[in-house]
Design a protein around this motif. Structure first.
Motif, PDB file in Angstrom:
ATOM      1  N   LYS A   1       0.854  -1.191   0.000  1.00  0.00           N
ATOM      2  CA  LYS A   1       0.000   0.000   0.000  1.00  0.00           C
ATOM      3  C   LYS A   1       0.887   1.236   0.000  1.00  0.00           C
ATOM      4  CE  LYS A   1      -3.621  -2.460   2.451  1.00  0.00           C
ATOM      5  NZ  LYS A   1      -2.989  -3.755   2.429  1.00  0.00           N
ATOM      6  N   THR A   2       0.650   2.118  -0.950  1.00  0.00           N
ATOM      7  CA  THR A   2       1.472   3.318  -1.072  1.00  0.00           C
ATOM      8  C   THR A   2       0.597   4.541  -1.301  1.00  0.00           C
ATOM      9  OG1 THR A   2       1.728   3.033  -3.445  1.00  0.00           O
ATOM     10  CG2 THR A   2       3.427   2.056  -2.058  1.00  0.00           C
ATOM     11  N   SER A   3       1.133   5.670  -0.911  1.00  0.00           N
ATOM     12  CA  SER A   3       0.565   6.974  -1.249  1.00  0.00           C
ATOM     13  C   SER A   3       1.745   7.900  -1.456  1.00  0.00           C
ATOM     14  CB  SER A   3      -0.358   7.474  -0.134  1.00  0.00           C
ATOM     15  OG  SER A   3       0.396   7.914   0.972  1.00  0.00           O
ATOM     16  N   ASP A   4       1.481   9.169  -1.705  1.00  0.00           N
ATOM     17  CA  ASP A   4       2.596  10.092  -1.898  1.00  0.00           C
ATOM     18  C   ASP A   4       3.301  10.412  -0.582  1.00  0.00           C
ATOM     19  OD1 ASP A   4       0.329  11.371  -1.019  1.00  0.00           O
ATOM     20  OD2 ASP A   4       0.759  13.258  -2.057  1.00  0.00           O
ATOM     21  N   GLN A   5       2.700  10.032   0.565  1.00  0.00           N
ATOM     22  CA  GLN A   5       3.305  10.333   1.858  1.00  0.00           C
ATOM     23  C   GLN A   5       3.841   9.113   2.588  1.00  0.00           C
ATOM     24  OE1 GLN A   5       0.177  12.358   3.913  1.00  0.00           O
ATOM     25  NE2 GLN A   5       0.475  14.251   2.780  1.00  0.00           N
TER      26      GLN A   5
ATOM     27  N   ILE B   1       6.248   0.063   7.943  1.00  0.00           N
ATOM     28  CA  ILE B   1       5.742   1.280   7.322  1.00  0.00           C
ATOM     29  C   ILE B   1       6.885   2.278   7.176  1.00  0.00           C
ATOM     30  CG2 ILE B   1       5.016   2.312   9.498  1.00  0.00           C
ATOM     31  CD1 ILE B   1       2.597   3.476   7.947  1.00  0.00           C
ATOM     32  N   HIS B   2       6.856   3.049   6.101  1.00  0.00           N
ATOM     33  CA  HIS B   2       7.847   4.091   5.864  1.00  0.00           C
ATOM     34  C   HIS B   2       7.106   5.361   5.505  1.00  0.00           C
ATOM     35  CE1 HIS B   2      10.626   6.488   3.378  1.00  0.00           C
ATOM     36  NE2 HIS B   2      11.512   6.089   4.260  1.00  0.00           N
ATOM     37  N   PHE B   3       7.446   6.445   6.192  1.00  0.00           N
ATOM     38  CA  PHE B   3       6.840   7.725   5.860  1.00  0.00           C
ATOM     39  C   PHE B   3       7.864   8.819   6.041  1.00  0.00           C
ATOM     40  CE2 PHE B   3       5.946   6.770  10.263  1.00  0.00           C
ATOM     41  CZ  PHE B   3       6.236   7.949  10.938  1.00  0.00           C
ATOM     42  N   GLY B   4       7.679   9.894   5.327  1.00  0.00           N
ATOM     43  CA  GLY B   4       8.593  11.029   5.393  1.00  0.00           C
ATOM     44  C   GLY B   4       8.005  12.151   6.230  1.00  0.00           C
ATOM     45  N   LEU B   5       8.866  12.978   6.753  1.00  0.00           N
ATOM     46  CA  LEU B   5       8.464  14.131   7.544  1.00  0.00           C
ATOM     47  C   LEU B   5       8.979  15.400   6.875  1.00  0.00           C
ATOM     48  CD1 LEU B   5       9.312  12.743  11.090  1.00  0.00           C
ATOM     49  CD2 LEU B   5       7.076  12.944  10.050  1.00  0.00           C
ATOM     50  N   PRO B   6       8.312  16.510   7.104  1.00  0.00           N
ATOM     51  CA  PRO B   6       8.764  17.748   6.466  1.00  0.00           C
ATOM     52  C   PRO B   6      10.075  18.286   7.034  1.00  0.00           C
ATOM     53  CG  PRO B   6       6.870  18.167   7.862  1.00  0.00           C
ATOM     54  CD  PRO B   6       7.071  16.688   7.829  1.00  0.00           C
ATOM     55  N   LEU B   7      10.408  17.896   8.268  1.00  0.00           N
ATOM     56  CA  LEU B   7      11.651  18.340   8.900  1.00  0.00           C
ATOM     57  C   LEU B   7      12.494  17.135   9.284  1.00  0.00           C
ATOM     58  CD1 LEU B   7      10.189  21.038  11.315  1.00  0.00           C
ATOM     59  CD2 LEU B   7      11.351  21.446   9.156  1.00  0.00           C
ATOM     60  N   PRO B   8      13.811  17.262   9.234  1.00  0.00           N
ATOM     61  CA  PRO B   8      14.653  16.139   9.668  1.00  0.00           C
ATOM     62  C   PRO B   8      14.713  16.078  11.198  1.00  0.00           C
ATOM     63  CG  PRO B   8      16.021  17.952   8.910  1.00  0.00           C
ATOM     64  CD  PRO B   8      14.600  18.361   8.668  1.00  0.00           C
TER      65      PRO B   8
ATOM     66  N   PRO C   1      14.841  13.325  14.799  1.00  0.00           N
ATOM     67  CA  PRO C   1      15.222  11.964  15.192  1.00  0.00           C
ATOM     68  C   PRO C   1      14.008  11.028  15.238  1.00  0.00           C
ATOM     69  CG  PRO C   1      16.093  13.588  16.733  1.00  0.00           C
ATOM     70  CD  PRO C   1      15.173  14.309  15.814  1.00  0.00           C
ATOM     71  N   ALA C   2      14.242   9.769  14.967  1.00  0.00           N
ATOM     72  CA  ALA C   2      13.165   8.778  14.988  1.00  0.00           C
ATOM     73  C   ALA C   2      12.539   8.657  16.369  1.00  0.00           C
ATOM     74  CB  ALA C   2      13.696   7.423  14.527  1.00  0.00           C
ATOM     75  N   THR C   3      13.327   8.886  17.420  1.00  0.00           N
ATOM     76  CA  THR C   3      12.779   8.762  18.784  1.00  0.00           C
ATOM     77  C   THR C   3      11.675   9.780  19.045  1.00  0.00           C
ATOM     78  OG1 THR C   3      14.554  10.185  19.592  1.00  0.00           O
ATOM     79  CG2 THR C   3      14.887   7.798  19.756  1.00  0.00           C
ATOM     80  N   TRP C   4      11.687  10.898  18.378  1.00  0.00           N
ATOM     81  CA  TRP C   4      10.624  11.894  18.551  1.00  0.00           C
ATOM     82  C   TRP C   4       9.300  11.391  17.973  1.00  0.00           C
ATOM     83  CZ3 TRP C   4      12.678  17.466  17.273  1.00  0.00           C
ATOM     84  CH2 TRP C   4      13.753  17.770  18.123  1.00  0.00           C
ATOM     85  N   ILE C   5       9.387  10.545  16.970  1.00  0.00           N
ATOM     86  CA  ILE C   5       8.192  10.068  16.296  1.00  0.00           C
ATOM     87  C   ILE C   5       7.734   8.736  16.885  1.00  0.00           C
ATOM     88  CG2 ILE C   5       7.236   9.396  14.053  1.00  0.00           C
ATOM     89  CD1 ILE C   5       8.113  12.400  14.398  1.00  0.00           C
ATOM     90  N   LEU C   6       8.657   7.816  17.152  1.00  0.00           N
ATOM     91  CA  LEU C   6       8.293   6.487  17.620  1.00  0.00           C
ATOM     92  C   LEU C   6       7.696   6.507  19.015  1.00  0.00           C
ATOM     93  CD1 LEU C   6      11.316   4.440  16.277  1.00  0.00           C
ATOM     94  CD2 LEU C   6       9.014   4.595  15.340  1.00  0.00           C
ATOM     95  N   GLY C   7       8.129   7.412  19.871  1.00  0.00           N
ATOM     96  CA  GLY C   7       7.603   7.484  21.237  1.00  0.00           C
ATOM     97  C   GLY C   7       6.095   7.656  21.295  1.00  0.00           C
ATOM     98  N   PRO C   8       5.545   8.659  20.628  1.00  0.00           N
ATOM     99  CA  PRO C   8       4.086   8.845  20.671  1.00  0.00           C
ATOM    100  C   PRO C   8       3.282   7.697  20.057  1.00  0.00           C
ATOM    101  CG  PRO C   8       5.149  10.860  19.914  1.00  0.00           C
ATOM    102  CD  PRO C   8       6.208   9.806  19.980  1.00  0.00           C
ATOM    103  N   PHE C   9       3.879   6.997  19.089  1.00  0.00           N
ATOM    104  CA  PHE C   9       3.153   5.908  18.460  1.00  0.00           C
ATOM    105  C   PHE C   9       3.352   4.599  19.183  1.00  0.00           C
ATOM    106  CE2 PHE C   9       3.390   8.977  15.020  1.00  0.00           C
ATOM    107  CZ  PHE C   9       2.075   8.989  14.613  1.00  0.00           C
TER     108      PHE C   9
END
Length: 109
Positions: A70-74, A92-99, A101-109
Motif C-alpha cells: 500500500k502506497t501513497s505520496d506520503q 511502514i515508511h513515511f517522510g516528515l517535512p523536517l529532519p 530523530p526517529a525517537t521523537w516520532i516512535l515514542g508517541p506511536f
C-alpha cells in the motif's frame, strides 16, 4: 535552644519516615510477570533481506504471505499475513517535512 532543636529534629524525622513509608508501592506483593509461552525460535524467521519499497530490512516469519503493498505520496507499507490470517507482521515508511530523530516520532506511536 537544645529543646527546640530536638523538637524540630523529631518533627523532620517523623515527616521523612512518614513520606518514606507512604511512597511504598501497593503492588509490592504482586509477583513479577513470568511468561508461560516459549519465544519464537530464530529458525521461524526468514533471512534478513532489504525491502526497498519501505526502505527497511525485514525478516517476516517463514510461510507468511505478503499482502498487497500500500502506497501513497506520503507513505508506503507492507504487511505479511500469517497462514490463519489472524496475525500480521508489517513495516511502514513515511517522510516528515523536517529532519527529526526517529525517537521523537516512535515514542508517541
Amino acid at each position: 535552644m537544645p529543646r527546640i532543636f530536638l523538637s524540630i529534629s523529631c518533627c523532620c524525622l517523623t515527616l521523612l519516615l512518614g513520606l518514606g513509608l507512604g511512597c511504598r508501592s501497593k503492588y509490592d506483593s504482586i509477583p513479577a510477570y513470568q511468561p508461560t509461552t516459549q519465544p519464537l525460535s530464530v529458525t521461524g524467521l526468514s533471512e534478513l533481506a532489504p525491502f526497498t519499497p519501505v526502505d527497511a530490512v525485514v525478516d517476516p516469519p517463514v510461510g507468511w504471505k505478503p499482502d498487497e503493498l500500500k502506497t501513497s505520496d506520503q507513505h508506503s507499507h507492507q504487511v505479511w499475513l500469517s497462514p490463519t490470517g489472524k496475525t500480521a507482521y508489517g513495516v511502514i515508511h513515511f517522510g516528515l517535512p523536517l529532519p527529526v530523530p526517529a525517537t521523537w516520532i516512535l515514542g508517541p506511536f
